[in-house]
Write an enzyme that holds these catalytic residues in place. Structure first.
Site, PDB file in Angstrom:
ATOM      1  N   HIS A 447       0.838  -1.203   0.000  1.00 33.71           N
ATOM      2  CA  HIS A 447       0.000   0.000   0.000  1.00 33.71           C
ATOM      3  C   HIS A 447       0.878   1.261   0.000  1.00 33.71           C
ATOM      4  O   HIS A 447       0.735   2.135  -0.859  1.00 33.71           O
ATOM      5  CB  HIS A 447      -0.918  -0.023   1.230  1.00 33.71           C
ATOM      6  CG  HIS A 447      -1.745   1.208   1.415  1.00 33.71           C
ATOM      7  ND1 HIS A 447      -3.100   1.237   1.195  1.00 33.71           N
ATOM      8  CD2 HIS A 447      -1.413   2.470   1.791  1.00 33.71           C
ATOM      9  CE1 HIS A 447      -3.560   2.455   1.426  1.00 33.71           C
ATOM     10  NE2 HIS A 447      -2.559   3.223   1.792  1.00 33.71           N
ATOM     11  N   GLU A 448       1.791   1.323   0.948  1.00 34.78           N
ATOM     12  CA  GLU A 448       2.632   2.522   1.047  1.00 34.78           C
ATOM     13  C   GLU A 448       3.520   2.657  -0.182  1.00 34.78           C
ATOM     14  O   GLU A 448       3.816   3.765  -0.627  1.00 34.78           O
ATOM     15  CB  GLU A 448       3.483   2.490   2.322  1.00 34.78           C
ATOM     16  CG  GLU A 448       2.675   2.509   3.621  1.00 34.78           C
ATOM     17  CD  GLU A 448       1.629   3.615   3.707  1.00 34.78           C
ATOM     18  OE1 GLU A 448       1.802   4.660   3.049  1.00 34.78           O
ATOM     19  OE2 GLU A 448       0.616   3.424   4.403  1.00 34.78           O
ATOM     20  N   HIS A 451       1.887   4.611  -2.794  1.00 33.58           N
ATOM     21  CA  HIS A 451       2.047   6.062  -2.613  1.00 33.58           C
ATOM     22  C   HIS A 451       3.422   6.510  -3.121  1.00 33.58           C
ATOM     23  O   HIS A 451       3.563   7.565  -3.735  1.00 33.58           O
ATOM     24  CB  HIS A 451       1.931   6.435  -1.132  1.00 33.58           C
ATOM     25  CG  HIS A 451       0.538   6.356  -0.577  1.00 33.58           C
ATOM     26  ND1 HIS A 451      -0.530   6.988  -1.167  1.00 33.58           N
ATOM     27  CD2 HIS A 451       0.042   5.737   0.529  1.00 33.58           C
ATOM     28  CE1 HIS A 451      -1.632   6.759  -0.444  1.00 33.58           C
ATOM     29  NE2 HIS A 451      -1.313   5.999   0.582  1.00 33.58           N
ATOM     30  N   GLU A 476      -5.816   7.721  -2.292  1.00 33.94           N
ATOM     31  CA  GLU A 476      -5.702   6.337  -1.829  1.00 33.94           C
ATOM     32  C   GLU A 476      -6.024   5.317  -2.929  1.00 33.94           C
ATOM     33  O   GLU A 476      -6.067   4.119  -2.659  1.00 33.94           O
ATOM     34  CB  GLU A 476      -6.582   6.102  -0.598  1.00 33.94           C
ATOM     35  CG  GLU A 476      -6.201   6.944   0.622  1.00 33.94           C
ATOM     36  CD  GLU A 476      -4.806   6.667   1.173  1.00 33.94           C
ATOM     37  OE1 GLU A 476      -4.299   5.551   0.965  1.00 33.94           O
ATOM     38  OE2 GLU A 476      -4.217   7.575   1.798  1.00 33.94           O
ATOM     39  N   TYR A 586     -10.961   6.851   1.643  1.00 32.74           N
ATOM     40  CA  TYR A 586     -10.444   5.488   1.452  1.00 32.74           C
ATOM     41  C   TYR A 586     -11.433   4.641   0.656  1.00 32.74           C
ATOM     42  O   TYR A 586     -11.050   3.910  -0.256  1.00 32.74           O
ATOM     43  CB  TYR A 586     -10.140   4.823   2.804  1.00 32.74           C
ATOM     44  CG  TYR A 586      -8.845   5.307   3.407  1.00 32.74           C
ATOM     45  CD1 TYR A 586      -7.646   4.655   3.139  1.00 32.74           C
ATOM     46  CD2 TYR A 586      -8.809   6.438   4.214  1.00 32.74           C
ATOM     47  CE1 TYR A 586      -6.453   5.105   3.680  1.00 32.74           C
ATOM     48  CE2 TYR A 586      -7.622   6.893   4.759  1.00 32.74           C
ATOM     49  CZ  TYR A 586      -6.444   6.220   4.487  1.00 32.74           C
ATOM     50  OH  TYR A 586      -5.273   6.679   5.014  1.00 32.74           O
TER      51      TYR A 586
HETATM   52 ZN   LIG Z   1      -2.556   5.275   2.104  1.00 32.75          ZN
END
Ligand SMILES: [Zn+2]
Length: 651
Positions: A447-448, A451, A476, A586
């Site tokens: 997930h990170e 980003h 997100e 989200y």
């Molecule tokens: Zn995030």
């Protein structure tokens, strides 16, 4: 060219912040003192350049408030962050700057601006309007005061959470159910023979999932859900009130209306519609999920009702019983190094990249690793990122990506390469084991990393549109889409290897993991709904909130009995860190993330053609255009919620 963080001291952080503010002030003052007609070059460009200087100062100094091992550095860095944020508020509140930009916006040159610069100007005009320049001086001054106050509240809140320390010392008996490698990693308790379980995720989460001692689960959750309660409760209530005062002065019905105006959703009604479309179906699913968990609980505790501190435990028991999934066994196939390598391999193939570890970078802590990202075709470096993945005292306690240097085209035509950091809190190596990630931790890493790619693969010219500066309810999507790869059998089999034997993860274990993925999707998503609804309930009223009442009311969405005396919101950093009236984002972004992933699913999850289209149309474009235009360009059609609803089992 990478900043020397190893030499960072409290003095150097203050000095570089002072220096940046001074330079920025000179640039900004020049906008109103040049005496000539207003041009882009003498009006908007210096304002943008000042913002860039401060963004760099954030990355080199203020950022360390979340990461530096020394308390004195963290303290001045947090102060620096507050000064930088306040500077932005001061600038947008200044009448002379507003008049200068307005004068330029009425000039003939304005009509000739290229699209990205026209968009920069539009944002300045929009932000001046949102700072109240259409109002009288008294109201504008009041707005400036309120915002200054809000910044102070938010900084204080975040600091209280990061610095919060709490623990329970446990006997070996009380740790029943946890594996030896978990116990081995714990510190010593005060009384001889006890072990200290802290609030760090790698200690808290496995305990809540695996500890047989029900009373200790309750006690630990109680502490975790009351972090920073005494200090942060009043700060949050005050922030909610302050936000509504700002909305009132500006003529918005609520803070939610104000906040959503600049997001994809545009208005609270659109968000309410999204929630309405999923809640009834999720509640139905959750009822069945709860019934199964309740039945398991009653075998251990006849006549008792399932409580919030039982959910994770019996969910884990059910995955063990029905799917043979033991989280500790699964973790043996996820040594951190292999997961990183696997993540690099996959994204290399799909997005045409090469990664290179930089061994000698000067970082803020020995745990930190630094990587260079290159374009595969010419091996040109395009970006850098830092990975700081283990808990430390005083460090940011959640997982997030931070901007250290924002990508942008300079005046001389060169491109300043983006630099980002992941701060996370994963299971540390021990004396006998490397860092073995729990499946959930590996998902968080993916997930990170989504980003990071969003930030690093930017090609945008203007700093304010680069990286993950999209509408905040889209941000997100590039992160959540990455999680999908972690659920693909061919991906898992590619990199998940046993830390001792190097055997690939057994195919049937992967199959069972994937099969169990949606076991509690109803309860899991409803917890997200609860957090989003709670946020909205705070920011959709008159600003006078009874936090406890609002929290209890929203908690009913979880379908679980309320844990008396808890106040999770006092450590819910999103509410005081830019996601206020925005946590819904989200789910909002997941609709688009799932939709975009459905294209990979149809055309090939490792297909570089789709990958490059996604990279070029979405990741590279930042906020250069609206997110909806990224989506249309990538999808070749209007977005749809079909994949999202399907993934929730609602279609
Ligand atoms: Zn995030």
């Amino acid at each position: 060219m990478l900043h020397d963080y190893e030499s960072s001291t409290a003095q150097s952080v203050t000095a570089l912040t002072d220096d940046a503010l001074e330079k920025a002030n000179q640039l900004v003052d020049g906008v109103t003192t040049h005496g000539g007609t207003h041009t882009y070059a003498n009006t908007v460009a210096p304002l943008e350049a000042a913002g860039t200087i401060l963004a760099d100062a954030y990355g080199a100094g203020a950022f360390l408030g979340r990461a530096h091992p020394n308390q004195d550095v963290r303290d001045v860095a947090i102060e620096a962050e507050e000064r930088l944020t306040k500077w932005g508020n001061d600038v947008i509140s200044r009448r002379d700057l507003y008049e200068a930009v307005k004068a330029f916006s009425e000039s003939a040159e304005k009509e000739t601006l290229p699209a990205d610069r026209a968009r920069v100007l539009d944002e300045w005009l929009r932000d001046f309007r949102r700072a109240g320049h259409q109002l009288d001086e008294g109201k504008r001054e009041r707005l400036h005061e309120l915002r200054t106050h809000l910044i102070e509240l938010e900084v204080e809140f975040g600091k209280n959470v990061d610095e919060w320390q709490d623990h329970i010392d446990m006997t070996l008996d009380e740790l029943d159910g946890l594996p030896p490698e978990y116990i081995e990693r714990l510190g010593e308790g005060k009384a001889p023979g006890t072990y200290r379980v802290t609030m760090d995720y790698p200690e808290y989460t496995p305990f809540i999932q695996q500890a047989r001692n029900r009373e200790m689960r309750r006690k630990l959750q109680f502490k975790f859900w009351n972090r920073a309660k005494a200090a942060n409760g009043p700060l949050l209530a005050e922030a909610v009130k302050t936000r509504q005062q700002i909305a009132d002065l500006l003529g918005y019905a609520t803070w939610a209306h104000y906040a959503m105006e600049v997001k994809m959703a545009k208005s609270p009604d659109a968000v309410a519609d999204l929630y309405d479309s999923i809640i009834p179906g999720l509640e139905k699913r959750a009822a069945a999920e709860l019934a199964a968990l309740q039945e398991m609980l009653e075998q251990d505790h006849p006549g008792e009702q399932l409580q919030s501190w039982d959910w994770a435990y019996y969910a884990n028991e059910q995955r063990k019983r029905d799917f043979g999934i033991d989280p500790n066994e699964v973790a043996e196939y996820f040594p951190l190094g292999e997961v990183m390598e696997g993540m690099f391999d996959i994204t290399s193939d799909v997005f045409d990249l090469v990664y290179r570890r930089i061994e000698d970078a000067a970082t803020w802590h020995p745990d930190v690793q630094v990587y260079e990202i290159q374009n595969a075709d010419n091996e040109e470096p395009i970006a850098y990122f830092y990975a700081d993945l283990f808990p430390r005292k005083g460090k940011y306690g959640h997982a997030a990506a931070f901007p250290l240097v924002v990508g942008r085209r300079e005046e001389d035509g060169t491109y300043t390469k983006p630099v980002a950091a992941i701060l996370a809190n994963f299971t540390k190596p021990s004396a006998t084991q490397p860092s073995l990630l729990k499946h959930g931790e590996a998902l968080t890493l993916f997930h990170e990393f989504g980003h990071i790619l969003h930030f690093c693969l930017t090609t945008v010219n203007e700093r304010r549109f680069a990286g993950f500066e999209t509408e905040w309810d889209f941000v997100e999507a590039p992160s959540q889409i990455m999680e999908h790869w972690m659920w693909q059998p061919e991906v898992l089999q590619h990199f998940a290897r046993h830390y001792e034997t190097a055997e690939p993860i057994p195919a049937d274990l992967v199959e069972r993991l994937v099969e169990a993925r949606d076991l509690h999707v109803g309860l899991g998503t409803l917890r997200q709904v609860f957090l989003g609804k709670f946020d909205l309930s705070l920011h959709s009223g008159d600003g006078n909130v009874d936090l406890d009442r609002a929290y209890r009311a929203a908690y009913t969405y979880t379908q679980l009995p309320f844990h008396e005396g808890t106040a999770f919101h006092t450590s819910f950093g999103h509410l005081m860190g830019g996601y206020d009236a925005g946590y819904y984002g989200y789910q909002w972004a997941k609709v688009y993330g799932d939709d975009m992933f459905s294209v990979f699913r149809d055309e090939g999850i490792l297909d570089p053609g789709v990958g490059m289209r996604y990279r070029n149309e979405v990741l590279a474009r930042g906020a250069e255009r609206d997110a909806i235009d990224h989506l249309r360009a990538f999808l070749g059609r209007e977005p749809s919620s079909d994949a999202y609803l399907e993934n929730l089992g609602l279609r």
